[in-house]
Design an enzyme around this catalytic site. Sequence first.
Site, mmCIF file in Angstrom:
data_model
loop_
_atom_site.group_PDB
_atom_site.id
_atom_site.type_symbol
_atom_site.label_atom_id
_atom_site.label_comp_id
_atom_site.label_asym_id
_atom_site.label_seq_id
_atom_site.Cartn_x
_atom_site.Cartn_y
_atom_site.Cartn_z
ATOM 1 C CD GLU A 52 -15.958 -12.670 -7.273
ATOM 2 O OE1 GLU A 52 -15.098 -12.596 -8.173
ATOM 3 O OE2 GLU A 52 -16.097 -11.799 -6.403
ATOM 4 C CD GLU A 58 -17.472 -9.873 -1.107
ATOM 5 O OE1 GLU A 58 -17.091 -9.019 -1.946
ATOM 6 O OE2 GLU A 58 -17.081 -11.059 -1.157
HETATM 7 O O1 G3I Z 1 -1.694 -3.680 1.646
HETATM 8 C C1 G3I Z 1 -0.900 -4.540 0.849
HETATM 9 C C2 G3I Z 1 0.498 -4.018 0.745
HETATM 10 O O2 G3I Z 1 1.116 -4.080 2.039
HETATM 11 C C3 G3I Z 1 1.278 -4.886 -0.229
HETATM 12 O O3 G3I Z 1 2.594 -4.383 -0.368
HETATM 13 C C4 G3I Z 1 0.544 -4.872 -1.566
HETATM 14 C C5 G3I Z 1 1.303 -5.688 -2.599
HETATM 15 O O4 G3I Z 1 0.853 -7.019 -2.559
HETATM 16 O O5 G3I Z 1 -0.751 -5.439 -1.390
HETATM 17 C C6 G3I Z 1 -1.534 -4.669 -0.519
HETATM 18 O O6 G3I Z 1 -2.694 -5.421 -0.289
HETATM 19 C C7 G3I Z 1 -3.699 -5.278 -1.268
HETATM 20 C C8 G3I Z 1 -5.002 -5.300 -0.473
HETATM 21 O O7 G3I Z 1 -6.121 -5.298 -1.341
HETATM 22 C C9 G3I Z 1 -5.101 -4.115 0.465
HETATM 23 O O8 G3I Z 1 -5.122 -2.943 -0.266
HETATM 24 C C10 G3I Z 1 -3.648 -6.488 -2.215
HETATM 25 O O9 G3I Z 1 -2.504 -6.375 -3.040
HETATM 26 C C11 G3I Z 1 -4.894 -6.469 -3.081
HETATM 27 O O10 G3I Z 1 -4.938 -7.633 -3.891
HETATM 28 C C12 G3I Z 1 -6.139 -6.455 -2.187
HETATM 29 O O11 G3I Z 1 -7.291 -6.346 -3.002
HETATM 30 C C13 G3I Z 1 -8.461 -6.955 -2.451
HETATM 31 C C14 G3I Z 1 -9.133 -7.727 -3.575
HETATM 32 O O12 G3I Z 1 -10.372 -8.279 -3.140
HETATM 33 C C15 G3I Z 1 -8.230 -8.878 -4.048
HETATM 34 O O13 G3I Z 1 -7.962 -9.723 -2.941
HETATM 35 C C16 G3I Z 1 -9.381 -5.836 -1.936
HETATM 36 O O14 G3I Z 1 -8.816 -5.242 -0.784
HETATM 37 C C17 G3I Z 1 -10.737 -6.445 -1.581
HETATM 38 O O15 G3I Z 1 -11.669 -5.404 -1.251
HETATM 39 C C18 G3I Z 1 -11.303 -7.242 -2.758
HETATM 40 O O16 G3I Z 1 -12.472 -7.850 -2.283
HETATM 41 C C19 G3I Z 1 -13.214 -8.600 -3.268
HETATM 42 C C20 G3I Z 1 -13.739 -9.856 -2.585
HETATM 43 O O17 G3I Z 1 -12.649 -10.619 -2.100
HETATM 44 C C21 G3I Z 1 -14.596 -10.661 -3.563
HETATM 45 N N1 G3I Z 1 -15.681 -9.830 -4.088
HETATM 46 C C22 G3I Z 1 -15.223 -8.598 -4.746
HETATM 47 C C23 G3I Z 1 -14.417 -7.765 -3.746
HETATM 48 C C24 G3I Z 1 -14.007 -6.454 -4.388
HETATM 49 O O18 G3I Z 1 -13.129 -6.700 -5.456
#
Ligand code: G3I
Length: 323
Positions: A129, A235
């Site tokens: 990105e 994605e």
């Molecule tokens: O599950 C953990 C939990 O155990 C922990 O206590 C908590 C606190 O840190 O985090 C939780 O994990 C979260 C994870 O999603 C699972 O729910 C992370 O905080 C959170 O940051 C993460 O978000 C991900 C996001 O990218 C940021 O990394 C999303 O799952 C994921 O679908 C999203 O994917 C992005 C691609 O990388 C790039 N393109 C866009 C796409 C959608 O935003």
Amino acid sequence: TGDTLPLKSHVSFPLGVCAMTAQVNDPQWASLIATHFDRITPEWEMKMEYILQPDGSLRFDAPDRIVAQARLNGQSVLGHTLIWYAQDGDYFQQLKADRRDFETAYRTYIRQVMSHYKGQVDGWDVVNEAIRDDGSDLRDCLWREVLGEAYIDIAYRAAHEADPACPLILNDYNLEYYPAKRKRFLKLVEGLQKRGVPLNVLGTQTHIAADLSKGAITETLRDLAATGLKIHLSELDVSLKEAAKNALDFRNYRDAQRALYEEVAEAYTALPTAQQFGLTLWGLRDEDSWYNRQNKGMVADEPLLFDDAGRLKPVGQAFVKAL
Ligand code: G3I
């Protein structure tokens, strides 16, 4: 739906899905994934937000678990992502006053993570990105602030040095929605190629909604393929909730969603085989979707191919038939 399973048997390119440790540890989910997909992208555990600690140390326990499970299932893994504007970590923020220290730490992070997974991944989203949503320029971010636009060249060259055999991917989103963004993305790609920067694959995320105009996907894949690089549809999901904001009526959405999944299948399989790096769904079941996790209690979305019981939905069957 027996005649449309397993999904991966319908295509000659890697069919992937994003995954996280919690799901990999869930037997029902893990067996569905092993049946239908032959590639995994860790949804968040291979990102800086998980690996890089404030003191600069690295932790790999969760992504190693995903890699180990994938290997058990004969699946490949894609590394996602090394450098992203959205996550620059306290560690790098503390270093930004000194460009030399910052650049050394930047190269070291890339080298250490790539080396840790050397020979274990099919490719890396080295930079994710990089283009501003309106397509006017590269996005502002800590990396560009300290290293200038060269942060991209430096990242790919460091990645290539760490693992010369690893395909290096440049990934971005909304390339189908906004031609201006796609144009600026392709201008970046042209510049990298002119400078001999190692880059093998273009990733187009394809987080789309049921209101995306017909033909946009086909045109986008055609424009990206014209570079001669491999194409990763990285994605894929087709949100109904996002379209709801544009007041299309729900029944139409489902028809539009099916038509878009069919268009993606047809456009991707129409690419030259040598340029089909793979197609990755951003989740297995609707409940697994980031759309539903981030908006707890909001309107539930149904963007994926499988329902919460792990059954292939009608839109999933239509997608498979179009492959
Ligand atoms: O599950 C953990 C939990 O155990 C922990 O206590 C908590 C606190 O840190 O985090 C939780 O994990 C979260 C994870 O999603 C699972 O729910 C992370 O905080 C959170 O940051 C993460 O978000 C991900 C996001 O990218 C940021 O990394 C999303 O799952 C994921 O679908 C999203 O994917 C992005 C691609 O990388 C790039 N393109 C866009 C796409 C959608 O935003």
